[in-house]
Write an enzyme that holds these catalytic residues in place. Structure first.
Site, PDB file in Angstrom:
ATOM      1  N   TYR A  31      -1.423 -16.777  28.650  1.00  0.00           N
ATOM      2  CA  TYR A  31      -0.266 -16.146  28.039  1.00  0.00           C
ATOM      3  C   TYR A  31      -0.260 -16.361  26.532  1.00  0.00           C
ATOM      4  O   TYR A  31      -1.029 -17.168  26.005  1.00  0.00           O
ATOM      5  CB  TYR A  31       1.033 -16.657  28.673  1.00  0.00           C
ATOM      6  CG  TYR A  31       1.459 -18.044  28.252  1.00  0.00           C
ATOM      7  CD1 TYR A  31       0.762 -19.169  28.686  1.00  0.00           C
ATOM      8  CD2 TYR A  31       2.560 -18.233  27.427  1.00  0.00           C
ATOM      9  CE1 TYR A  31       1.158 -20.437  28.303  1.00  0.00           C
ATOM     10  CE2 TYR A  31       2.965 -19.501  27.040  1.00  0.00           C
ATOM     11  CZ  TYR A  31       2.260 -20.606  27.485  1.00  0.00           C
ATOM     12  OH  TYR A  31       2.655 -21.862  27.090  1.00  0.00           O
ATOM     13  N   ARG A  50      -6.585 -15.760  19.804  1.00  0.00           N
ATOM     14  CA  ARG A  50      -6.531 -16.862  20.776  1.00  0.00           C
ATOM     15  C   ARG A  50      -6.476 -16.328  22.208  1.00  0.00           C
ATOM     16  O   ARG A  50      -7.086 -16.910  23.116  1.00  0.00           O
ATOM     17  CB  ARG A  50      -5.334 -17.777  20.508  1.00  0.00           C
ATOM     18  CG  ARG A  50      -5.334 -18.975  21.459  1.00  0.00           C
ATOM     19  CD  ARG A  50      -4.254 -19.975  21.145  1.00  0.00           C
ATOM     20  NE  ARG A  50      -2.930 -19.384  21.249  1.00  0.00           N
ATOM     21  CZ  ARG A  50      -1.819 -19.972  20.836  1.00  0.00           C
ATOM     22  NH1 ARG A  50      -1.869 -21.165  20.267  1.00  0.00           N
ATOM     23  NH2 ARG A  50      -0.657 -19.380  20.964  1.00  0.00           N
ATOM     24  N   ARG A  99      -5.954 -14.453  49.746  1.00  0.00           N
ATOM     25  CA  ARG A  99      -6.056 -15.695  48.982  1.00  0.00           C
ATOM     26  C   ARG A  99      -7.462 -16.265  49.133  1.00  0.00           C
ATOM     27  O   ARG A  99      -7.943 -16.402  50.261  1.00  0.00           O
ATOM     28  CB  ARG A  99      -5.014 -16.694  49.482  1.00  0.00           C
ATOM     29  CG  ARG A  99      -5.000 -18.008  48.713  1.00  0.00           C
ATOM     30  CD  ARG A  99      -3.849 -18.898  49.172  1.00  0.00           C
ATOM     31  NE  ARG A  99      -3.825 -20.149  48.412  1.00  0.00           N
ATOM     32  CZ  ARG A  99      -4.485 -21.247  48.761  1.00  0.00           C
ATOM     33  NH1 ARG A  99      -5.212 -21.266  49.867  1.00  0.00           N
ATOM     34  NH2 ARG A  99      -4.416 -22.340  48.012  1.00  0.00           N
ATOM     35  N   LYS A 149      -4.820 -21.435  26.857  1.00  0.00           N
ATOM     36  CA  LYS A 149      -3.365 -21.279  27.028  1.00  0.00           C
ATOM     37  C   LYS A 149      -3.054 -20.685  28.398  1.00  0.00           C
ATOM     38  O   LYS A 149      -2.760 -19.493  28.537  1.00  0.00           O
ATOM     39  CB  LYS A 149      -2.798 -20.420  25.884  1.00  0.00           C
ATOM     40  CG  LYS A 149      -1.281 -20.558  25.715  1.00  0.00           C
ATOM     41  CD  LYS A 149      -0.841 -20.007  24.382  1.00  0.00           C
ATOM     42  CE  LYS A 149       0.661 -19.857  24.257  1.00  0.00           C
ATOM     43  NZ  LYS A 149       1.406 -21.116  24.256  1.00  0.00           N
TER      44      LYS A 149
HETATM   45  N1  PLP Z   1       0.874 -26.998  22.210  1.00  0.00           N
HETATM   46  C1  PLP Z   1       1.304 -26.546  23.402  1.00  0.00           C
HETATM   47  C2  PLP Z   1       1.047 -27.370  24.622  1.00  0.00           C
HETATM   48  C3  PLP Z   1       1.996 -25.326  23.492  1.00  0.00           C
HETATM   49  O1  PLP Z   1       2.426 -24.876  24.685  1.00  0.00           O
HETATM   50  C4  PLP Z   1       2.244 -24.585  22.304  1.00  0.00           C
HETATM   51  C5  PLP Z   1       2.954 -23.300  22.333  1.00  0.00           C
HETATM   52  O2  PLP Z   1       3.396 -22.816  23.321  1.00  0.00           O
HETATM   53  C6  PLP Z   1       1.791 -25.103  21.087  1.00  0.00           C
HETATM   54  C7  PLP Z   1       1.102 -26.302  21.076  1.00  0.00           C
HETATM   55  C8  PLP Z   1       2.029 -24.370  19.790  1.00  0.00           C
HETATM   56  O3  PLP Z   1       1.208 -23.242  19.675  1.00  0.00           O
HETATM   57  P1  PLP Z   1       1.649 -21.967  18.818  1.00  0.00           P
HETATM   58  O4  PLP Z   1       1.909 -22.464  17.434  1.00  0.00           O
HETATM   59  O5  PLP Z   1       0.485 -21.070  18.878  1.00  0.00           O
HETATM   60  O6  PLP Z   1       2.876 -21.415  19.463  1.00  0.00           O
END
Ligand code: PLP
Length: 285
Positions: A31, A50, A99, A149
């Site tokens: 996400y 990213r 699944r 992410k």
């Molecule tokens: N670290 C974690 C674990 C996060 O979930 C997030 C953002 O959701 C960030 C850092 C900060 O990232 P960004 O500046 O890209 O939002």
């Protein structure tokens, strides 16, 4: 609210995803959250770069081009009349029809892509940013690929709950005595004139806001040191703060029972917030 699902705009009540979607069954998805200020997108390029990296690391194909993605973001901002808020984007590996732990063949199973908006009037002019937030420290028990992410957010969510129960605003996660990051943000301390934050690795998310803030800090001749710092060091720091796409730069005034400085946001974090908001709004698309 109008949402976007697999190429179509529709009312949120009409959006449907299969029970076999691997996002739902296995948290097999990634996400991004992009903030909107003045109806424009902050750091859109950083988020798309990213996103592509997260997809590549999980051997997922993007179901949409960068140009179309920008168009979808803009259309949702327009139809939902977002002046300040966020756009949430999620791509999961899709629904193979049963699944199975093995990834489905990408030729037969298309990824599921969802975007929706969150209206947050007053996002930039946050009262929390003027007061600063309190964090607690918790063990970092997450997996080893925090640079991707993914939508596996159960532990960060539990961390926020632990903070809430302790009367704090957020939690900083600790591994081998060192701070990794906040539950949904990157963590920083300030010592004298030096801004200290953990270096990039698989241990933390490579924050888009982090990249921008460090660039602005260096341009403003502030000293930046990318290295790990311990919880002990943080507790005795002059200042601390966190950064994320949805909170920008947020001062931290207390870590567990340790009050930083005089318990107010200090000099560096508020200045960085100001610079970040000014510069990123100027560059918004
Ligand atoms: N670290 C974690 C674990 C996060 O979930 C997030 C953002 O959701 C960030 C850092 C900060 O990232 P960004 O500046 O890209 O939002």
């Amino acid at each position: 609210r109008t949402v976007y699902l697999n190429g179509e705009y529709m009312p949120e009540t009409e959006a449907r995803v299969s029970v076999f979607d691997r996002g739902f069954l296995m948290a097999d998805g990634v996400y991004e959250v992009t903030s909107v200020l003045g109806g424009r997108l902050i750091d859109f390029d950083g988020h798309t770069v990213r996103l592509q990296r997260s997809l590549d690391e999980l051997e997922m194909r993007s179901p949409i081009s960068r140009e179309d993605l920008l168009e979808v973001h803009r259309e949702l901002v327009r139809v939902n009349e977002i002046d300040e808020g966020m756009i949430y984007l999620q791509i999961t590996r899709g629904a193979p029809g049963d699944r199975d732990f093995v990834f489905p063949d990408p030729e037969t199973t298309a990824p599921t892509i969802v975007l929706f908006t969150q209206n947050k009037p007053g996002l930039a002019d946050s009262p929390a940013a003027k007061k600063g937030i309190k964090v607690i420290s918790i063990d970092d028990i997450r997996w080893g690929r925090r640079d991707i992410k993914t939508v596996q957010l159960l532990y960060p969510s539990m961390g926020k709950m632990m903070a809430k129960k302790a009367g704090a605003d957020d939690a900083w996660m600790i591994e081998d005595g060192f701070v990794t990051e906040g539950t949904s943000n990157n963590a920083y301390i300030v010592k004298g004139n030096k801004i200290i934050t953990r270096a990039l690795s698989n241990d933390i998310l490579h924050g888009i806001t982090r990249a921008a803030v460090l660039r602005f800090a260096r341009e403003a001749q502030m000293e930046v040191e990318e290295r790990s710092f311990t919880l002990e060091e943080a507790r005795t720091a002059d200042e601390a703060f966190v950064t994320s796409a949805s909170t920008f730069v947020m001062p931290v005034v207390q870590i567990d029972d340790a009050v930083l400085g005089d318990g107010t946001p200090g000099r560096v974090a508020p200045r960085l917030r100001e610079i970040y908001l000014e510069e990123s709004v100027r560059a918004a698309v």
